[in-house]
Design a protein around this motif. Structure first.
Motif, mmCIF file in Angstrom:
data_model
loop_
_atom_site.group_PDB
_atom_site.id
_atom_site.type_symbol
_atom_site.label_atom_id
_atom_site.label_comp_id
_atom_site.label_asym_id
_atom_site.label_seq_id
_atom_site.Cartn_x
_atom_site.Cartn_y
_atom_site.Cartn_z
ATOM 1 N N MET A 189 17.879 80.961 57.253
ATOM 2 C CA MET A 189 16.940 81.354 58.298
ATOM 3 C C MET A 189 16.645 82.841 58.186
ATOM 4 N N ASN A 190 15.401 83.219 58.460
ATOM 5 C CA ASN A 190 15.085 84.649 58.428
ATOM 6 C C ASN A 190 15.180 85.274 59.818
ATOM 7 N N GLY A 191 15.627 84.515 60.786
ATOM 8 C CA GLY A 191 15.847 85.004 62.146
ATOM 9 C C GLY A 191 16.361 83.866 63.006
ATOM 10 N N TYR A 192 16.650 84.184 64.260
ATOM 11 C CA TYR A 192 17.246 83.195 65.160
ATOM 12 C C TYR A 192 16.273 82.633 66.189
ATOM 13 N N GLY A 193 15.074 83.173 66.268
ATOM 14 C CA GLY A 193 14.089 82.671 67.222
ATOM 15 C C GLY A 193 13.851 81.187 66.999
ATOM 16 N N MET A 194 13.719 80.460 68.083
ATOM 17 C CA MET A 194 13.473 79.016 68.047
ATOM 18 C C MET A 194 14.565 78.263 67.266
ATOM 19 N N LEU A 195 15.770 78.778 67.345
ATOM 20 C CA LEU A 195 16.908 78.166 66.664
ATOM 21 C C LEU A 195 17.081 76.698 67.041
ATOM 22 N N GLY A 196 16.786 76.369 68.284
ATOM 23 C CA GLY A 196 16.924 74.984 68.740
ATOM 24 C C GLY A 196 16.121 73.993 67.919
ATOM 25 N N GLU A 197 14.995 74.435 67.368
ATOM 26 C CA GLU A 197 14.165 73.563 66.531
ATOM 27 C C GLU A 197 14.921 73.115 65.281
ATOM 28 N N THR A 198 15.683 74.021 64.700
ATOM 29 C CA THR A 198 16.469 73.680 63.509
ATOM 30 C C THR A 198 17.718 72.902 63.903
ATOM 31 N N LEU A 199 18.385 73.335 64.966
ATOM 32 C CA LEU A 199 19.607 72.645 65.395
ATOM 33 C C LEU A 199 19.321 71.219 65.844
ATOM 34 N N ALA A 200 18.121 70.955 66.317
ATOM 35 C CA ALA A 200 17.751 69.595 66.735
ATOM 36 C C ALA A 200 17.753 68.626 65.553
ATOM 37 N N GLN A 201 17.643 69.157 64.343
ATOM 38 C CA GLN A 201 17.654 68.328 63.132
ATOM 39 C C GLN A 201 19.082 68.139 62.591
ATOM 40 N N ARG A 202 20.055 68.776 63.200
ATOM 41 C CA ARG A 202 21.402 68.863 62.641
ATOM 42 C C ARG A 202 22.025 67.517 62.306
ATOM 43 N N ASN A 203 21.710 66.479 63.013
ATOM 44 C CA ASN A 203 22.332 65.176 62.716
ATOM 45 C C ASN A 203 21.721 64.510 61.486
ATOM 46 N N SER A 204 20.641 65.090 60.923
ATOM 47 C CA SER A 204 20.003 64.455 59.767
ATOM 48 C C SER A 204 20.319 65.131 58.432
ATOM 49 N N PHE A 205 20.978 66.291 58.454
ATOM 50 C CA PHE A 205 21.326 66.956 57.192
ATOM 51 C C PHE A 205 22.723 67.557 57.285
ATOM 52 N N GLU A 206 23.376 67.708 56.131
ATOM 53 C CA GLU A 206 24.771 68.151 56.089
ATOM 54 C C GLU A 206 24.964 69.569 55.564
ATOM 55 N N SER A 207 23.949 70.139 54.957
ATOM 56 C CA SER A 207 24.087 71.456 54.339
ATOM 57 C C SER A 207 24.372 72.529 55.381
ATOM 58 N N PRO A 208 25.187 73.514 55.017
ATOM 59 C CA PRO A 208 25.455 74.627 55.934
ATOM 60 C C PRO A 208 24.179 75.426 56.201
ATOM 61 N N LEU A 209 24.170 76.103 57.320
ATOM 62 C CA LEU A 209 23.060 76.984 57.669
ATOM 63 C C LEU A 209 23.484 78.437 57.506
ATOM 64 N N TYR A 210 22.585 79.207 56.949
ATOM 65 C CA TYR A 210 22.805 80.642 56.765
ATOM 66 C C TYR A 210 21.653 81.378 57.435
ATOM 67 N N ALA A 211 21.859 82.643 57.714
ATOM 68 C CA ALA A 211 20.801 83.488 58.279
ATOM 69 C C ALA A 211 20.888 84.854 57.612
ATOM 70 N N ILE A 212 19.733 85.452 57.382
ATOM 71 C CA ILE A 212 19.725 86.796 56.815
ATOM 72 C C ILE A 212 20.419 87.732 57.802
ATOM 73 N N ASN A 213 21.358 88.500 57.310
ATOM 74 C CA ASN A 213 22.066 89.481 58.126
ATOM 75 C C ASN A 213 21.181 90.719 58.253
ATOM 76 N N SER A 214 20.358 90.738 59.276
ATOM 77 C CA SER A 214 19.377 91.819 59.440
ATOM 78 C C SER A 214 20.026 93.184 59.591
ATOM 79 N N LYS A 215 21.245 93.221 60.094
ATOM 80 C CA LYS A 215 21.948 94.506 60.296
ATOM 81 C C LYS A 215 22.274 95.187 58.967
ATOM 82 N N ALA A 216 22.256 94.436 57.885
ATOM 83 C CA ALA A 216 22.585 94.993 56.567
ATOM 84 C C ALA A 216 21.404 95.705 55.920
#
Length: 173
Positions: free
Chosen positions: A98-125
């Protein structure tokens, strides 16, 4: 008239200018963790930099990185399961970033259909708070001199640790 307009503006949330971490509720914030490629948990979102991801990419023969925006409605944005199925069918290790956390619920709502881990760009870096800029820096870290700024494609293909191509759509397999 000024007071109702101010109240309306206060109720509007602008997503996408920064990483939107501050807009997450406490339960969502508790999911965000530091990078872990060895034992990723399905209920976590791991903050990573391009350099950290490149180090992990070097350990795999074929890698597909999908850098995306939560809640994207473009024709180029497919459900997470589509990328996971493509990766499995074609022998790729998949990183969903993910390139950010906005609208995270949209991605999490799909969580039961895929097994791959989720990553997010560490913007603080990165030396900017703006999503467009830190995302570009992340993509440039991944693909190096081959990064095509005019081709936004969020799909990055690697073989034997080396960047091969950047696409906006999955190739026909």
């Amino acid at each position: 008239m000024l007071i109702p307009a101010m109240l309306l503006l206060q109720s509007c949330a602008i997503h996408g200018l920064t990483d939107d971490y501050k807009k997450l509720d406490d339960a969502q914030k508790s999911r965000v963790a530091d990078a872990d490629f060895q034992n990723p948990q399905i209920d976590k979102i791991y903050k990573i930099t391009g350099a950290q991801l490149l180090s992990e990419i070097a350990k795999h023969d074929k890698v597909l990185v999908y850098e995306f925006t939560n809640g994207c409605t473009s024709d180029h944005c497919k459900p997470m399961i589509v990328y996971e199925r493509f990766a499995r069918a074609n022998g790729y290790k998949l990183f969903l970033v993910m390139n950010g956390y906005g609208m995270l619920g949209e991605t999490l709502a799909q969580r039961n259909s895929f097994e791959s881990p989720l990553y997010a760009i560490n913007s603080k870096a990165y030396p900017t708070v703006y999503r467009a800029k830190y995302s570009r820096m992340f993509r440039r870290e991944l693909s190096g001199a081959a990064y095509d700024e005019d081709n936004y494609g969020g799909l990055f293909f690697f073989e034997n640790g080396k960047f091969v191509k950047q696409l906006s759509d999955l190739p026909n397999s």
